[in-house]
Enzyme design. Sequence first.
Site, PDB file in Angstrom:
ATOM      1  N   SER A  35       0.794  -1.228   0.000  1.00 30.94           N
ATOM      2  CA  SER A  35       0.000   0.000   0.000  1.00 30.94           C
ATOM      3  C   SER A  35       0.827   1.278   0.000  1.00 30.94           C
ATOM      4  O   SER A  35       1.656   1.476   0.880  1.00 30.94           O
ATOM      5  CB  SER A  35      -0.884   0.046   1.253  1.00 30.94           C
ATOM      6  OG  SER A  35      -1.475  -1.184   1.490  1.00 30.94           O
ATOM      7  N   HIS A  67      -3.424   1.626  -3.816  1.00 32.50           N
ATOM      8  CA  HIS A  67      -2.935   0.522  -4.645  1.00 32.50           C
ATOM      9  C   HIS A  67      -3.070   0.961  -6.099  1.00 32.50           C
ATOM     10  O   HIS A  67      -4.162   0.977  -6.655  1.00 32.50           O
ATOM     11  CB  HIS A  67      -3.749  -0.748  -4.388  1.00 32.50           C
ATOM     12  CG  HIS A  67      -3.585  -1.282  -3.005  1.00 32.50           C
ATOM     13  ND1 HIS A  67      -2.627  -2.208  -2.680  1.00 32.50           N
ATOM     14  CD2 HIS A  67      -4.220  -0.993  -1.860  1.00 32.50           C
ATOM     15  CE1 HIS A  67      -2.706  -2.480  -1.394  1.00 32.50           C
ATOM     16  NE2 HIS A  67      -3.662  -1.756  -0.867  1.00 32.50           N
ATOM     17  N   HIS A  89      -6.244  -8.101  -3.676  1.00 32.54           N
ATOM     18  CA  HIS A  89      -6.346  -8.784  -2.377  1.00 32.54           C
ATOM     19  C   HIS A  89      -7.465  -9.831  -2.409  1.00 32.54           C
ATOM     20  O   HIS A  89      -8.441  -9.678  -3.146  1.00 32.54           O
ATOM     21  CB  HIS A  89      -6.635  -7.770  -1.262  1.00 32.54           C
ATOM     22  CG  HIS A  89      -5.488  -6.852  -0.985  1.00 32.54           C
ATOM     23  ND1 HIS A  89      -5.261  -5.709  -1.703  1.00 32.54           N
ATOM     24  CD2 HIS A  89      -4.484  -6.929  -0.059  1.00 32.54           C
ATOM     25  CE1 HIS A  89      -4.170  -5.112  -1.230  1.00 32.54           C
ATOM     26  NE2 HIS A  89      -3.676  -5.827  -0.244  1.00 32.54           N
ATOM     27  N   TYR A  91      -9.667 -10.316  -0.224  1.00 31.85           N
ATOM     28  CA  TYR A  91     -10.954  -9.789   0.263  1.00 31.85           C
ATOM     29  C   TYR A  91     -11.743  -9.060  -0.824  1.00 31.85           C
ATOM     30  O   TYR A  91     -12.922  -8.809  -0.671  1.00 31.85           O
ATOM     31  CB  TYR A  91     -10.766  -8.863   1.480  1.00 31.85           C
ATOM     32  CG  TYR A  91      -9.820  -7.697   1.281  1.00 31.85           C
ATOM     33  CD1 TYR A  91     -10.154  -6.620   0.469  1.00 31.85           C
ATOM     34  CD2 TYR A  91      -8.581  -7.679   1.916  1.00 31.85           C
ATOM     35  CE1 TYR A  91      -9.271  -5.557   0.285  1.00 31.85           C
ATOM     36  CE2 TYR A  91      -7.699  -6.632   1.738  1.00 31.85           C
ATOM     37  CZ  TYR A  91      -8.058  -5.575   0.922  1.00 31.85           C
ATOM     38  OH  TYR A  91      -7.189  -4.533   0.732  1.00 31.85           O
ATOM     39  N   GLU A  92     -11.079  -8.741  -1.957  1.00 32.31           N
ATOM     40  CA  GLU A  92     -11.796  -7.971  -2.985  1.00 32.31           C
ATOM     41  C   GLU A  92     -12.905  -8.795  -3.634  1.00 32.31           C
ATOM     42  O   GLU A  92     -14.042  -8.347  -3.742  1.00 32.31           O
ATOM     43  CB  GLU A  92     -10.820  -7.444  -4.042  1.00 32.31           C
ATOM     44  CG  GLU A  92      -9.908  -6.356  -3.471  1.00 32.31           C
ATOM     45  CD  GLU A  92      -8.812  -5.937  -4.429  1.00 32.31           C
ATOM     46  OE1 GLU A  92      -9.065  -5.838  -5.648  1.00 32.31           O
ATOM     47  OE2 GLU A  92      -7.681  -5.701  -3.958  1.00 32.31           O
ATOM     48  N   ALA A 119       2.339  -4.190   4.035  1.00 30.47           N
ATOM     49  CA  ALA A 119       2.152  -3.465   5.284  1.00 30.47           C
ATOM     50  C   ALA A 119       1.601  -4.479   6.276  1.00 30.47           C
ATOM     51  O   ALA A 119       0.757  -5.297   5.918  1.00 30.47           O
ATOM     52  CB  ALA A 119       1.147  -2.348   5.069  1.00 30.47           C
ATOM     53  N   MET A 206      -3.056  -8.979   5.304  1.00 34.87           N
ATOM     54  CA  MET A 206      -4.134  -9.503   4.451  1.00 34.87           C
ATOM     55  C   MET A 206      -3.646  -9.787   3.030  1.00 34.87           C
ATOM     56  O   MET A 206      -4.427  -9.752   2.081  1.00 34.87           O
ATOM     57  CB  MET A 206      -5.284  -8.485   4.373  1.00 34.87           C
ATOM     58  CG  MET A 206      -5.832  -8.057   5.711  1.00 34.87           C
ATOM     59  SD  MET A 206      -7.031  -6.729   5.516  1.00 34.87           S
ATOM     60  CE  MET A 206      -7.177  -6.170   7.205  1.00 34.87           C
ATOM     61  N   SER A 207      -2.359 -10.028   2.879  1.00 35.69           N
ATOM     62  CA  SER A 207      -1.854 -10.272   1.519  1.00 35.69           C
ATOM     63  C   SER A 207      -0.755 -11.333   1.578  1.00 35.69           C
ATOM     64  O   SER A 207      -0.661 -12.094   2.550  1.00 35.69           O
ATOM     65  CB  SER A 207      -1.309  -8.968   0.923  1.00 35.69           C
ATOM     66  OG  SER A 207      -0.156  -8.546   1.614  1.00 35.69           O
ATOM     67  N   ASN A 230       1.743  -0.655  12.121  1.00 38.64           N
ATOM     68  CA  ASN A 230       1.004  -0.464  13.379  1.00 38.64           C
ATOM     69  C   ASN A 230       1.257  -1.652  14.285  1.00 38.64           C
ATOM     70  O   ASN A 230       1.647  -2.726  13.822  1.00 38.64           O
ATOM     71  CB  ASN A 230      -0.515  -0.365  13.085  1.00 38.64           C
ATOM     72  CG  ASN A 230      -1.024  -1.577  12.315  1.00 38.64           C
ATOM     73  OD1 ASN A 230      -0.865  -1.662  11.095  1.00 38.64           O
ATOM     74  ND2 ASN A 230      -1.590  -2.519  13.024  1.00 38.64           N
ATOM     75  N   HIS A 242      -7.246   2.427   8.054  1.00 40.34           N
ATOM     76  CA  HIS A 242      -6.504   2.257   6.801  1.00 40.34           C
ATOM     77  C   HIS A 242      -5.648   3.487   6.488  1.00 40.34           C
ATOM     78  O   HIS A 242      -4.547   3.349   5.959  1.00 40.34           O
ATOM     79  CB  HIS A 242      -7.510   1.972   5.678  1.00 40.34           C
ATOM     80  CG  HIS A 242      -6.886   1.660   4.356  1.00 40.34           C
ATOM     81  ND1 HIS A 242      -6.016   0.604   4.176  1.00 40.34           N
ATOM     82  CD2 HIS A 242      -7.001   2.255   3.137  1.00 40.34           C
ATOM     83  CE1 HIS A 242      -5.620   0.572   2.907  1.00 40.34           C
ATOM     84  NE2 HIS A 242      -6.194   1.567   2.258  1.00 40.34           N
TER      85      HIS A 242
HETATM   86  N1  HPA Z   1      -3.795  -6.314  10.401  1.00 38.55           N
HETATM   87  C1  HPA Z   1      -4.013  -6.759   9.153  1.00 38.55           C
HETATM   88  N2  HPA Z   1      -3.517  -6.184   8.086  1.00 38.55           N
HETATM   89  C2  HPA Z   1      -2.742  -5.108   8.269  1.00 38.55           C
HETATM   90  C3  HPA Z   1      -2.455  -4.593   9.539  1.00 38.55           C
HETATM   91  C4  HPA Z   1      -3.024  -5.242  10.662  1.00 38.55           C
HETATM   92  O1  HPA Z   1      -2.819  -4.851  11.822  1.00 38.55           O
HETATM   93  N3  HPA Z   1      -1.649  -3.506   9.358  1.00 38.55           N
HETATM   94  C5  HPA Z   1      -1.443  -3.404   8.030  1.00 38.55           C
HETATM   95  N4  HPA Z   1      -2.109  -4.355   7.356  1.00 38.55           N
END
Ligand code: HPA
Length: 267
Positions: A35, A67, A89, A91-92, A119, A206-207, A230, A242
Amino acid sequence: MSSENDPYLAASAAARVLAKETGVVHHDVLIVLGSGWTPAADEFGAPTAEITVTNLPGFSAPAVAGHAGKLRSVRVGSLNVLLQLGRTHFYEKNDAQAVVHAVRTAIASGVKAVILTNAAGSLHSEWIPGTPVLIKDQINLTGGTPLVGARFVDVTEIYSKRLRDLARTIKPDLPEGVYTAFHGPQYETPAEIRMVKAIGGDLVGMSTALEAISAREGNAEVLGISLVTNLAAGMTGEKLNHEDVLAAGRQAASTMGKLLVEVVSKL
Ligand code: HPA
């Protein structure tokens, strides 16, 4: 079977158009950027070609802000490097074939090394936002796989030890951890993060996991690098969003880009 329902034929078809559109017949390395990582791609300098992914058969436009949906062909030493800006992704559309189409296309175009970046949330409070972490292994909790039928791919060393060692010759203090992939797009609950900790995960995202499986199916070596954006849910008392994830990615992207350029220069 037509290329419309055979994902491998579809990837070969996309690779032919990629060669035509970029003027580069054969690529050696694919780098998938997470991202908001355009500044990382910029560290590679002026591309030989840049195309929009939707010009290639089988690609759909990434749905998420940040993206970009571009492919850049850049030259590093004697290598032709394909930079993928933005990914699909799981989830898309719940479509694992769509998630790995770029990896399969790159492999059909000759790629032998795939660098996957992302990320991620960190379960270690010392890995603060902006920390790059080498992925040493993964736990795929997405519920998906790009492999259909009896394709028993070995994933004992899904992330190449050789490439992790090579990355550490550039940045010796790079930590490493286990990436735990969730379907998303909701972030994890604190209880899910406690579960991840219990089963040996260090990072959440998530990737990446399905792409890594697909790269190993195609016999490419895989290097995975997470950029911590994070601390994982429930670790700070703060909520996740996000925009913060994108901002942390943007801030560290050029540093990540410099590291990637050095890694590719040593391949
Ligand atoms: N969880 C899932 N996906 C993420 C996170 C997270 O804390 N940070 C960045 N992508």
